[in-house]
Design a protein around this motif. Structure first.
Motif, PDB file in Angstrom:
ATOM      1  N   VAL A  93       0.865  -1.178   0.000  1.00  0.00           N
ATOM      2  CA  VAL A  93       0.000   0.000   0.000  1.00  0.00           C
ATOM      3  C   VAL A  93       0.898   1.223   0.000  1.00  0.00           C
ATOM      4  CG1 VAL A  93      -1.720   1.330   1.267  1.00  0.00           C
ATOM      5  CG2 VAL A  93      -1.857  -1.171   1.233  1.00  0.00           C
TER       6      VAL A  93
ATOM      7  N   PHE B 245      -3.090   0.089   7.788  1.00  0.00           N
ATOM      8  CA  PHE B 245      -2.214  -0.674   6.901  1.00  0.00           C
ATOM      9  C   PHE B 245      -0.757  -0.738   7.355  1.00  0.00           C
ATOM     10  CE2 PHE B 245      -5.622   1.152   4.225  1.00  0.00           C
ATOM     11  CZ  PHE B 245      -6.224  -0.041   3.838  1.00  0.00           C
TER      12      PHE B 245
ATOM     13  N   TYR C 297       0.027  -5.861   5.475  1.00  0.00           N
ATOM     14  CA  TYR C 297       0.337  -4.990   4.348  1.00  0.00           C
ATOM     15  C   TYR C 297       1.750  -4.407   4.478  1.00  0.00           C
ATOM     16  CZ  TYR C 297      -4.730  -5.037   3.589  1.00  0.00           C
ATOM     17  OH  TYR C 297      -6.031  -5.418   3.383  1.00  0.00           O
TER      18      TYR C 297
ATOM     19  N   CYS D   9     -11.182   2.184   4.704  1.00  0.00           N
ATOM     20  CA  CYS D   9      -9.984   1.371   4.949  1.00  0.00           C
ATOM     21  C   CYS D   9     -10.363  -0.008   5.489  1.00  0.00           C
ATOM     22  CB  CYS D   9      -9.052   2.097   5.917  1.00  0.00           C
ATOM     23  SG  CYS D   9      -8.213   3.545   5.201  1.00  0.00           S
TER      24      CYS D   9
END
Length: 327
Positions: free
Chosen positions: A6, A33, A45, A174
Motif C-alpha cells: 500500500v 495498513f 500490508y 480502509c
C-alpha cells in the motif's frame, strides 16, 4: 492470502507541509495498513509513504518519493491541501503522472476525503461514481463535470477505484478494503482493536439531520442488538417494530435515519456478515450456515451471498478460510 503493498501518495502544501487536518486521514491509513497484525494475517500490508514533504507544523519523514507508487498493489491519496480544494493551486503534475502510471499498471486507486481531487485531476474518476466530504463535493463536481459525484454516501467502490468522505468515513473505507482483502473476521477484529463499528456500508448517509437519540430503553439500540442475536429466526419488520414499541412505518423511518438503510436491507447485511464469519471460522455446510444466519436454504443463501458479496460461498471460504472453530 497475500495483502500486497500500500503506497500513500502525499500531497503537501509546498509552503506549509502537511496540515494537522490532512494528517487525520493519513494517520487513519497508517493505523490500518502500517501496523502489523500477525494474528489476523501474516504477512500484513507493506506500507510506503511516498512524496516530498517540506517542514511544516508536523515533521513527517517519507520512505519514498513518488517513484514509490510504481509497483504498489494499492495507492491511497489521503487528502490534498486546502489550496488545491479551493482552486488556488493545481495538483502537481508529477503526482498526476505518477497516479496515472500506477493505475495503468493495475494498482487499486483509493482516495480519502479531498484526495478525490487528485484522482479526478489524473482523470481516474471520469465516468465513475465518487464522493468526498459533503462540504467539498459541490466544488469537486463543478471542477470535474465528468465525475458522477455523490455527496450522500460514506464511500464508493467502483472496483479498481474507491473514494470516501472525510473523517471517520475514511476509516470505514480502509476497513472495507481489509474486509475485501482478508475477510470479515480480520476486518471485525481490527475494528474492535480500533474501538469502532465493525462495518458501515458505503451507502450509509454522510450527514443525518436528526440522529437517533442515545438509548433510553425504548430506542433502536436494544432492538438491533436483539435482532443481531436472533438472525436465525424468521424476523419481520412488524416483529422489530413491535419490539421497539413503534409502528412498522415509524420503525422503517427511524432506522433509515440512523443507518441509511431499510429494515430488510439491514437484516440482509447482518445475515451476510454472519454467514461470512461462519464460512471463515467453521466447517459447517452451506446449508447449515444458511440456517444459522437466517438466509434459509442452501440455494437461497448462495443466491443472496453471491449477489451481495460478488463470489459464491464456496469461493469465499476458499479465499478467507480461518482455523475451524466449533460446529
Amino acid at each position: 492470502m497475500p495483502t500486497g503493498s500500500v503506497a500513500l501518495a502525499l500531497v503537501p502544501d509546498p509552503r506549509d507541509g502537511v496540515s494537522l487536518w490532512e494528517l487525520y486521514e493519513l494517520s487513519i491509513a497508517c493505523a490500518v495498513f502500517g501496523i502489523p497484525q500477525p494474528d489476523l494475517a501474516d504477512p500484513w500490508y507493506e506500507l510506503r509513504l511516498c512524496g516530498d514533504v517540506p517542514e511544516g507544523p508536523v515533521s513527517l519523514r517519507t520512505t519514498h518519493g513518488l517513484e514509490g507508487l510504481a509497483g504498489a498493489d494499492t495507492v491511497i491519496v489521503p487528502s490534498v491541501p486546502d489550496a488545491v480544494v479551493e482552486g488556488r493551486r493545481e495538483v502537481p503534475d508529477d503526482l498526476v503522472e505518477a497516479l496515472r502510471a500506477a493505475a495503468d499498471s493495475g494498482a487499486r486507486m483509493v482516495s480519502l476525503c479531498t484526495g478525490a481531487f487528485a484522482l479526478a485531476a489524473a482523470g481516474l474518476l471520469d465516468g465513475r461514481r465518487a464522493t468526498a466530504h459533503w462540504s467539498h463535493t459541490a466544488e469537486l463536481a463543478a471542477r470535474h463535470p465528468r465525475v458522477r459525484v455523490d455527496d450522500s454516501v460514506l464511500y464508493t467502490d467502483e472496483g479498481s477505484v474507491l473514494t470516501s468522505a472525510g473523517a471517520t468515513a475514511a476509516l470505514d473505507l480502509c476497513l472495507h478494503l481489509v474486509r475485501h482483502d482478508l475477510g470479515a473476521t480480520a476486518a471485525n477484529q481490527l475494528a474492535r482493536r480500533l474501538v469502532v463499528q465493525a462495518h458501515r456500508s458505503g451507502g450509509q448517509a454522510q450527514f443525518i439531520e436528526a440522529p437517533v437519540a442515545p438509548d433510553d430503553g425504548s430506542g433502536l439500540g436494544p432492538v438491533l442488538q436483539w435482532a443481531a442475536e436472533h438472525l436465525h429466526e424468521p424476523l419481520t419488520v412488524a416483529d422489530l417494530a413491535r419490539r421497539a414499541g413503534t409502528s412498522p412505518r415509524t420503525f422503517h423511518r427511524r432506522l433509515h435515519e440512523a443507518t441509511g438503510s431499510t429494515p430488510l436491507k439491514w437484516l440482509l447485511h447482518q445475515r451476510i456478515g454472519r454467514a461470512q464469519s461462519l464460512l471463515e471460522s467453521t466447517d459447517l455446510s452451506v446449508e447449515r450456515i444458511g440456517e444459522r444466519s437466517g438466509l434459509g436454504t442452501a440455494a437461497n443463501m448462495r443466491r443472496h451471498f453471491t449477489r451481495t458479496v460478488g463470489v459464491s460461498p464456496t469461493d469465499y471460504r476458499r479465499s478467507f478460510r480461518r482455523p475451524a472453530g466449533p460446529k
